[in-house]
Enzyme design. Structure first.
Site, PDB file in Angstrom:
ATOM      1  N   TYR A 144       5.793 -12.993  -1.185  1.00  0.00           N
ATOM      2  CA  TYR A 144       6.314 -12.016  -0.222  1.00  0.00           C
ATOM      3  C   TYR A 144       5.147 -11.504   0.605  1.00  0.00           C
ATOM      4  O   TYR A 144       4.106 -11.140   0.065  1.00  0.00           O
ATOM      5  CB  TYR A 144       6.988 -10.858  -0.960  1.00  0.00           C
ATOM      6  N   ASP A 239      -3.261 -13.141   1.330  1.00  0.00           N
ATOM      7  CA  ASP A 239      -2.548 -11.873   1.384  1.00  0.00           C
ATOM      8  C   ASP A 239      -2.931 -11.091   0.131  1.00  0.00           C
ATOM      9  O   ASP A 239      -2.374 -11.293  -0.941  1.00  0.00           O
ATOM     10  CB  ASP A 239      -1.036 -12.114   1.450  1.00  0.00           C
ATOM     11  N   LYS A 267      -1.692  -1.284   0.434  1.00  0.00           N
ATOM     12  CA  LYS A 267      -1.530  -0.627  -0.869  1.00  0.00           C
ATOM     13  C   LYS A 267      -2.763   0.200  -1.292  1.00  0.00           C
ATOM     14  O   LYS A 267      -2.967   1.268  -0.753  1.00  0.00           O
ATOM     15  CB  LYS A 267      -1.071  -1.650  -1.900  1.00  0.00           C
TER      16      LYS A 267
HETATM   17  C1  LIG Z   1       3.712  -5.011  -0.533  1.00  0.00           C
HETATM   18  C2  LIG Z   1       3.286  -6.293   0.026  1.00  0.00           C
HETATM   19  C3  LIG Z   1       3.362  -6.560   1.401  1.00  0.00           C
HETATM   20  C4  LIG Z   1       4.040  -5.635   2.378  1.00  0.00           C
HETATM   21  O1  LIG Z   1       3.406  -4.402   2.459  1.00  0.00           O
HETATM   22  P1  LIG Z   1       4.230  -3.154   3.071  1.00  0.00           P
HETATM   23  O2  LIG Z   1       3.223  -2.069   3.106  1.00  0.00           O
HETATM   24  O3  LIG Z   1       5.364  -2.926   2.118  1.00  0.00           O
HETATM   25  O4  LIG Z   1       4.706  -3.572   4.404  1.00  0.00           O
HETATM   26  C5  LIG Z   1       2.818  -7.737   1.871  1.00  0.00           C
HETATM   27  N1  LIG Z   1       2.249  -8.613   1.040  1.00  0.00           N
HETATM   28  C6  LIG Z   1       2.174  -8.409  -0.296  1.00  0.00           C
HETATM   29  C7  LIG Z   1       1.514  -9.423  -1.164  1.00  0.00           C
HETATM   30  C8  LIG Z   1       2.711  -7.245  -0.837  1.00  0.00           C
HETATM   31  O5  LIG Z   1       2.666  -7.072  -2.157  1.00  0.00           O
END
Ligand SMILES: *Cc1c(COP(=O)(O)O)cnc(C)c1O
Length: 430
Positions: A144, A239, A267
């Site tokens: 994701y 990511d 995060k």
């Molecule tokens: C949480 C997450 C996102 C999206 O971040 P948001 O701040 O919710 O838009 C993208 N990539 C990874 C791996 C994530 O865990």
């Protein structure tokens, strides 16, 4: 357990917010029942509006690595807020947070701050396309990367296929250049590169997958991606929105010693305020406006409160003993969960990478999305409810990672393991 106030609020919320929430998994659809409404967070605990206390392993989905309302973060925010909430002009805190991140991650020379992980990955891929002049993107099933249109694709089984959108509202044309492959399946990626390596702008990957439950990379998977992309002149995008400052203080790239071209963050770097970032070497980052032609902007980007929470959180995390302490409690938690499951003869697959952990109700190892999907979600739902009743708040879906913080001490882990023993025993007897 009394949940009357939460129940009343959720009924009202459903009349005002789609599904009663502002992000889907919060609605508890995967586990049944209904969400608790939170009154406050303190350290390792969430307190709901009916006064129930829970040891929290969601931690706002990862950011709160020092726990809720850490005194240093609160004090720094208090100071910052007295000087205004947003300037829309440069502030010194942007430099400070940029330096902390650049020092920690091996291949970052420059960063651009945004407001969410979604923005970070979306912009990182725009940058990869701008830099390479190519349009195709490879992503992995079950990874994701936020909800940008071009990434809302998981389709395809086994062999890479042209992606089909996962959501109505995403036009097929938008994802026509998004190819998917199975996680940990280097052969599938090789096949894509053989066919169209010259058209691929980037491969984007969660270097430790945390959005299909926790699924670590197999040996050589990331190194293989690095080699394939390098040979084809494509970029490798890690990511690290979830893994950054979570699997290792220097991210997955330090843990596995694989250097991506572009890194997306979020995060933890916002310490609980809305922050994302993307970064890389100067030659790539100077494509970004106004240094270069790739447009990307943000009204609240580099916001002084968000920068302050991030700075204080990263400083707190690098204080002596903090990281080791979280890992130590994590190791106790994993050993205890494994022992409790074993005692009740419940088959589980438990894993931990740094301060993230995962548990699948499955009797065989989970290495990708098809094997993750074989896990017993009904069993997880019953386990989740038993843990909640025992005062432990887990993510309300088997396909989410768990998170630890420096506020999770001996007492919290013991309480969690006591609740888990009972929950596993309950599963065994029903
Ligand atoms: C949480 C997450 C996102 C999206 O971040 P948001 O701040 O919710 O838009 C993208 N990539 C990874 C791996 C994530 O865990």
């Amino acid at each position: 357990m009394n949940l009357q106030t939460s129940e009343r609020l959720f009924a009202e919320a459903r009349t005002l917010l789609p599904g009663g929430v502002n992000s889907p998994v919060r609605a508890f659809r995967a586990v049944g029942g209904q969400p608790i409404f939170v009154e406050r967070g303190e350290g390792a605990y969430l307190v709901d509006v009916d006064g129930n206390r829970y040891v929290d392993y969601v931690l706002s989905w990862g950011p709160l690595i020092l726990g809720h309302a850490h005194p240093d973060v609160v004090a720094a925010l208090h100071n910052a807020i007295l000087r205004g909430t947003s300037y829309g002009a440069p502030c010194p805190q942007e430099i400070e947070l940029a330096k902390l991140i650049i020092q920690a991650m091996p291949n970052l020379e420059m960063v651009r701050f945004v407001n969410s992980g979604t923005e970070a990955t979306m912009s990182a891929l725009r940058l990869a396309r701008a830099y390479t002049g190519r349009s195709k993107i490879v992503k992995f099933e079950g990874n994701y990367h936020g909800h940008a249109d071009l990434l809302l694709v998981q389709a395809g089984s086994g062999v890479a296929t042209l992606g089909l959108p996962d959501s109505p509202g995403v036009p097929a044309a938008t994802v026509a250049d998004t190819l998917t492959a199975r996680y940990n399946d280097l052969g599938a990626v090789e096949a894509i590169f053989e066919r169209m390596g010259g058209e691929i702008a980037a491969v984007i990957v969660e270097p430790v997958a945390g959005n299909m439950g926790l699924v670590p990379p197999q040996p050589n998977f990331l190194a293989g991606l690095r080699k394939l992309t390098q040979e084809a002149g494509s970029l490798l995008v890690f990511d690290e929105v979830m893994t950054g400052f979570r699997v290792h203080p220097g991210g997955a790239q330090t843990l596995f010693d694989i250097i991506p071209d572009i890194t997306a963050l979020g995060k933890v770097i916002g310490g609980g305020l809305p922050v994302g970032a993307y970064g890389g070497p100067r030659a790539i980052m100077e494509m970004v406006a106004p240094a270069g032609p790739m447009y990307q902007a943000g009204t609240l980007s580099g916001n002084p409160l968000a920068m302050t929470a991030g700075i204080t959180t990263l400083r707190g995390l690098s204080a002596p003993g903090v990281w080791k302490g979280i890992e130590r409690q994590g190791a106790r938690l994993m050993a205890g969960l494994a022992a409790a499951a074993e005692e009740s003869k419940i088959p589980v697959q438990i894993s931990r990478v740094g301060t993230m952990f995962g548990m699948f109700f499955a009797d065989r190892p989970v290495t990708d999305w098809p094997t993750a999907k074989r896990a017993d979600t009904q069993r997880f739902a019953r386990f989740f409810q038993a843990m909640l009743a025992g005062g432990v708040y887990l993510a309300p879906s088997q396909f989410e990672a768990g998170f630890l913080s420096s506020a999770h001490g001996e007492r919290e882990i013991d309480q969690t393991l006591a609740a888990a023993s009972e929950a596993f025993a309950g599963l065994a007897s029903s």
